[in-house]
Design an enzyme around this catalytic site. Structure first.
Site, PDB file in Angstrom:
ATOM      1  N   HIS A 257      -7.685 -12.161   0.098  1.00  0.00           N
ATOM      2  CA  HIS A 257      -7.397 -11.879  -1.533  1.00  0.00           C
ATOM      3  C   HIS A 257      -8.592 -12.931  -2.207  1.00  0.00           C
ATOM      4  CE1 HIS A 257      -3.530  -9.697  -1.851  1.00  0.00           C
ATOM      5  NE2 HIS A 257      -3.317 -10.315  -0.549  1.00  0.00           N
TER       6      HIS A 257
ATOM      7  N   GLU B  62      -9.221 -12.902  -5.234  1.00  0.00           N
ATOM      8  CA  GLU B  62      -8.707 -13.262  -6.724  1.00  0.00           C
ATOM      9  C   GLU B  62      -7.845 -14.123  -6.789  1.00  0.00           C
ATOM     10  OE1 GLU B  62      -7.651 -10.986  -4.608  1.00  0.00           O
ATOM     11  OE2 GLU B  62      -5.516 -10.534  -4.760  1.00  0.00           O
TER      12      GLU B  62
ATOM     13  N   CYS C 121      -6.942  -6.185   0.276  1.00  0.00           N
ATOM     14  CA  CYS C 121      -5.635  -6.161   1.357  1.00  0.00           C
ATOM     15  C   CYS C 121      -4.938  -4.720   1.129  1.00  0.00           C
ATOM     16  CB  CYS C 121      -4.846  -7.390   0.733  1.00  0.00           C
ATOM     17  SG  CYS C 121      -3.599  -7.886   1.935  1.00  0.00           S
TER      18      CYS C 121
ATOM     19  N   SER D 263       0.968  -1.178   0.180  1.00  0.00           N
ATOM     20  CA  SER D 263       0.004  -0.064   0.073  1.00  0.00           C
ATOM     21  C   SER D 263       0.961   1.413   0.045  1.00  0.00           C
ATOM     22  CB  SER D 263      -1.133  -0.130   1.205  1.00  0.00           C
ATOM     23  OG  SER D 263      -0.229  -0.151   2.380  1.00  0.00           O
TER      24      SER D 263
ATOM     25  N   ILE E  13      -2.502 -12.548   3.398  1.00  0.00           N
ATOM     26  CA  ILE E  13      -1.026 -12.497   2.961  1.00  0.00           C
ATOM     27  C   ILE E  13      -0.676 -11.273   3.601  1.00  0.00           C
ATOM     28  CG2 ILE E  13       1.029 -12.419   1.306  1.00  0.00           C
ATOM     29  CD1 ILE E  13      -1.220 -13.973  -0.616  1.00  0.00           C
TER      30      ILE E  13
ATOM     31  N   ARG F 159      -1.772  -2.044   9.504  1.00  0.00           N
ATOM     32  CA  ARG F 159      -1.191  -2.963   8.502  1.00  0.00           C
ATOM     33  C   ARG F 159      -0.352  -4.081   9.058  1.00  0.00           C
ATOM     34  NH1 ARG F 159       3.072   0.256   5.518  1.00  0.00           N
ATOM     35  NH2 ARG F 159       3.179  -1.420   4.194  1.00  0.00           N
TER      36      ARG F 159
HETATM   37  N1  GLN Z   1       0.944  -5.492   4.208  1.00  0.00           N
HETATM   38  C1  GLN Z   1       0.738  -4.869   2.738  1.00  0.00           C
HETATM   39  C2  GLN Z   1       0.613  -3.544   2.974  1.00  0.00           C
HETATM   40  O1  GLN Z   1       0.802  -2.910   3.799  1.00  0.00           O
HETATM   41  C3  GLN Z   1      -0.405  -5.742   2.110  1.00  0.00           C
HETATM   42  C4  GLN Z   1      -0.278  -7.124   1.669  1.00  0.00           C
HETATM   43  C5  GLN Z   1      -1.118  -7.323   0.458  1.00  0.00           C
HETATM   44  O2  GLN Z   1      -1.735  -6.770   0.033  1.00  0.00           O
HETATM   45  N2  GLN Z   1      -1.005  -8.773   0.670  1.00  0.00           N
HETATM   46  O3  GLN Z   1       0.489  -2.959   2.089  1.00  0.00           O
END
Ligand code: GLN
Length: 194
Positions: free
Chosen positions: A174, A176, A83, A53, A138, A110
């Protein structure tokens, strides 16, 4: 009855946007890779993918996308963030400082699951869907707090992991990355309803 085919954009700055594009194509939507403000003019809905992100935020700033995204989402464009996409759409991140769209009244932590539990899969029931959804997490964010207008559609260990606020939906996991298309279908259905 299916009306005219809608154009669904996927923010394609960083992350797993290709996976979302292929799910959408499979569902019969016309897809658009969205990178610059002009791309937003031609889409009826948007997916913000998973990835990193902070990178998505940095690139969106560089490409002049922050305000156009805010404007289109505020004007009702159906939007799904997954996510990192959920983080980017949120109004606050508790463990960092990064560009956010602020379209979803939520405080997000996060990497909330920590190193010990970076990735895992679990079946979770989702409000309005029959069978549970296989949720792939994830390095997933967790929602700490939501505003009044936010409906929680699914929780994991008591914490919201799938939420909706008007035209904005967001998952910590996720959709997808599994064969289950129901969450993408929800986005397409909201277009038909609108
Ligand atoms: N931890 C990631 C973030 O801070 C997000 C992980 C993901 O999109 N699988 O953006």
């Amino acid at each position: 009855m299916t009306s005219s085919v809608r154009r669904v954009g996927v923010l394609a700055l960083q992350g797993d946007f290709r996976e979302h594009l292929s799910v959408l194509n499979e569902l019969g939507a016309h897809t658009v890779e969205v990178r610059v403000p002009h791309d937003l003019e031609s889409v009826d809905a948007l997916i913000v993918p998973g990835g990193e992100s902070t990178t998505i935020g940095r690139l969106a700033t560089l490409y002049g996308m922050i305000e156009p995204l805010r404007k289109h989402i505020k004007h009702g464009m159906p939007t799904l963030g997954t996510c990192a996409g959920m983080i980017f759409l949120a109004s606050r991140v508790t463990d960092g400082d990064q560009p956010l769209i602020g379209a979803l009244e939520a405080s997000v932590e996060r990497n909330a699951f920590g190193r010990q539990n970076e990735s895992f899969e679990v079946d979770i029931p989702v409000k309005g869907l029959g069978d549970p959804v296989r949720a792939v997490f994830i390095r997933a964010p967790l929602i700490e707090e939501v505003g009044d207008g936010v409906e929680v559609l699914a929780r994991h260990r008591g914490r919201p992991v799938f939420v909706r606020q008007a035209n904005v939906m967001a998952t910590s996991f996720h959709p997808e990355l599994t064969e289950d298309r129901r969450i993408h279908q929800m986005l397409l259905d909201s277009l038909e309803a609108g």
